[in-house]
Design a protein around this motif. Structure first.
Motif, PDB file in Angstrom:
ATOM      1  N   THR A 105       0.834  -1.180   0.000  1.00 41.36           N
ATOM      2  CA  THR A 105       0.000   0.000   0.000  1.00 41.36           C
ATOM      3  C   THR A 105       0.874   1.237   0.000  1.00 41.36           C
ATOM      4  N   ASP A 128      -5.842  -3.039  -6.815  1.00 40.89           N
ATOM      5  CA  ASP A 128      -5.702  -3.766  -5.562  1.00 40.89           C
ATOM      6  C   ASP A 128      -6.670  -4.951  -5.531  1.00 40.89           C
ATOM      7  N   GLN A 129      -6.160  -6.108  -5.151  1.00 36.62           N
ATOM      8  CA  GLN A 129      -6.960  -7.329  -5.097  1.00 36.62           C
ATOM      9  C   GLN A 129      -8.189  -7.166  -4.196  1.00 36.62           C
ATOM     10  N   ALA A 161       0.164  -7.581  -8.150  1.00 38.86           N
ATOM     11  CA  ALA A 161       0.867  -7.090  -6.954  1.00 38.86           C
ATOM     12  C   ALA A 161       2.031  -8.001  -6.592  1.00 38.86           C
ATOM     13  N   SER A 177       1.997   0.327 -11.275  1.00 33.77           N
ATOM     14  CA  SER A 177       0.685   0.480 -10.637  1.00 33.77           C
ATOM     15  C   SER A 177      -0.252  -0.619 -11.112  1.00 33.77           C
ATOM     16  N   CYS A 178      -1.129  -1.057 -10.195  1.00 37.34           N
ATOM     17  CA  CYS A 178      -2.121  -2.074 -10.523  1.00 37.34           C
ATOM     18  C   CYS A 178      -3.347  -1.893  -9.630  1.00 37.34           C
ATOM     19  N   ALA A 221      -4.448 -11.177  -7.286  1.00 39.17           N
ATOM     20  CA  ALA A 221      -3.270 -10.629  -6.610  1.00 39.17           C
ATOM     21  C   ALA A 221      -2.013 -10.788  -7.453  1.00 39.17           C
ATOM     22  N   TRP A 260      -9.739  -4.458  -3.340  1.00 40.74           N
ATOM     23  CA  TRP A 260     -10.662  -3.511  -3.974  1.00 40.74           C
ATOM     24  C   TRP A 260     -11.455  -4.220  -5.069  1.00 40.74           C
ATOM     25  N   GLY A 296      -8.401   2.057  -4.982  1.00 38.28           N
ATOM     26  CA  GLY A 296      -8.234   0.779  -5.641  1.00 38.28           C
ATOM     27  C   GLY A 296      -6.962   0.623  -6.449  1.00 38.28           C
ATOM     28  N   MET A 316      -2.825   0.620  -6.483  1.00 37.24           N
ATOM     29  CA  MET A 316      -1.605   0.538  -5.678  1.00 37.24           C
ATOM     30  C   MET A 316      -0.428   0.856  -6.580  1.00 37.24           C
TER      31      MET A 316
END
Length: 144
Positions: free
Chosen positions: A2, A110-111, A132, A107-108, A129, A113, A17, A19
């Motif tokens: 995060t 968030d699982q 990430a 950037s991606c 995930a 979210w 949402g 990261m």
């Protein structure tokens, strides 16, 4: 993974949402390492969208920005079966880009979210995930 206040890309308003993790590598090298990791994990690389290159091709300027789109039918299909609208967020993506200060970021979505957005169980959301995990792997390997 995060974001902390000290780890927010320059010139960007944080969005729910999403990261972001800083990369110590160039955009090109970060993309190359992510592609290697995606292929090593057995996922399918669908494409790399060169947003900045496309902008340049029509005479516009855009910071170095590339979007990696990848996935696995085995991993993504259960989420789409559970929630057909999850297909709007699949396949998964990693954005590699340069911020206003010249730092490179990965950037991606968030699982957690995504799971909440599509009312997915933990089991259904687990494959989401992957971006990430790959970002963390590249970040750790690049820092040595």
């Amino acid at each position: 993974m995060t974001e902390s206040p000290a780890a927010v890309p320059a010139g960007v308003t944080p969005a729910d949402g999403i990261m972001s993790t800083q990369s110590p590598l160039s955009v090109e090298e970060t993309v190359a390492r992510l592609i290697e990791a995606i292929e090593a994990a057995g996922a399918k690389l669908f494409t790399v969208v060169n947003h900045s290159g496309e902008a340049q091709s029509v005479g516009l300027a855009l910071r170095d920005t590339k979007l990696i789109i990848f996935g696995s039918p085995v991993a993504g299909t259960p989420a789409m079966v559970a929630s057909p609208l999850a297909a709007i967020d699949l396949p998964v993506k990693i954005l590699v880009w340069r911020d206003d200060a010249g730092a490179v970021w990965m950037s991606c979505l968030d699982q957690a979210w995504l799971a909440a957005r599509h009312s997915l169980s933990a089991e259904q959301a687990a494959p989401l995930a992957a971006p990430a995990r790959l970002i963390a792997k590249i970040s750790a390997a690049a820092r040595g």
